[in-house]
Design a protein around this motif. Sequence first.
Motif, short mmCIF file in Angstrom:
data_model
loop_
_atom_site.label_atom_id
_atom_site.label_comp_id
_atom_site.label_asym_id
_atom_site.label_seq_id
_atom_site.Cartn_x
_atom_site.Cartn_y
_atom_site.Cartn_z
N TYR A 153 38.46 37.85 34.10
CA TYR A 153 37.35 38.25 33.23
C TYR A 153 36.23 37.23 33.31
O TYR A 153 36.39 36.16 33.92
CB TYR A 153 37.83 38.44 31.79
N LYS A 154 35.11 37.60 32.70
CA LYS A 154 33.95 36.74 32.72
C LYS A 154 33.76 36.10 31.35
O LYS A 154 33.87 36.77 30.34
CB LYS A 154 32.71 37.57 33.06
N LYS A 200 38.05 42.70 44.63
CA LYS A 200 37.29 42.79 43.39
C LYS A 200 35.88 42.28 43.61
O LYS A 200 35.68 41.14 44.06
CB LYS A 200 37.98 41.94 42.31
N ILE A 202 33.10 42.42 37.42
CA ILE A 202 33.93 41.73 36.44
C ILE A 202 33.20 41.66 35.10
O ILE A 202 32.03 41.28 35.04
CB ILE A 202 34.29 40.31 36.94
N ILE A 255 33.78 32.76 35.82
CA ILE A 255 34.86 33.72 36.05
C ILE A 255 36.20 33.04 35.82
O ILE A 255 36.46 31.96 36.35
CB ILE A 255 34.77 34.31 37.46
#
Lengths: 148, 167
Positions: free
Chosen positions: B87-88, B53, B58, B93
Amino acid sequence: MHWNAKDSAIFQAQKEYIDTAIIPLTLIDGSSQGFLSAASAAEFTLSLSNMIENQFKGRIVLFPSFSYTKKQDKQTLLNDWSEEIKNAGFKHIFFITSDREWSTMEEEKSVIWIPSIPLESMDQKMKNSILEDQLRQLIPIFAKRWAI
Amino acid sequence: MSNNKVSRRQFLSYTLTGVGGFMAAGMLMPMVRFAIDPVLQKSEGGDFVLTEKKIADITEVPVRVDFTFEQVDAWYKSDVTNAAWVYKEGDEIIALSPVCKHLGCTVNWEGDPAHKNQFFCPCHAGRYEKNGANVPKTPPLGPLDQFEVRENEGFLEIGKAIPNTLV
Ligand code: FES
């Protein structure tokens, strides 16, 4: 949950929440044409069953797969299993298989027939994403049955 | 003369000590192994695992990120694939464990159309807020665990699970 001592104790203490049994059905085919494809189908069925166990850990008990041969009477097998599983206190039971011959029994709503996908030629990542795809299609089937 | 001979009593006591010694060793060995094992084991949990990722990808919508690590369980080494909801939140994060705190099913983001903006557990309709807090009157009794995270050349790395720090 798995069918082992530790998880079984949890099951007996939490029957109110853990109410579903999963039994993979795998065909043993001794003929030279069928041997390999039966093995591949079994591999698929077992991998998928493990995925299901992982997703629904807290509500199902995954039993060891049941291996049978063509000659055995499917209806009797189903009935015997269902009876014993009910006995143990499960409310729901699902049979998972890739053997087409069970597909006629789907109306019993207990057999989930999923055509096998040959996983042996795939790498781990591909395998996972294929299985996850299949799993996603199964979630509504489980949800529907549980909603009754 | 008779000094060199082993008397009946001595013979018995030697053999019994011998047997007893073996028995004691037989009992002790597993205990010693149990005692030492955790020390010898590498702490697998502390290591960070690189994911695929990109940090830049994100957003504030939780997405599922899989990560694979090697687990040593007795004789077996196996690859275990784990997942996190990532998620942010502002610049931070957040990675949450998908394991339901009730009986361990896997929770999904917005898994129930009736409850937007929440994690949903399909097993017994457990629900969690975005930060992992369990919704009262649903079966789970605690918040979702969190994962340690860090960045490595633009990619996300996930570490060990820790108790939720957001709730
Ligand atoms: S396991 Fe998630 S609500 Fe029961």
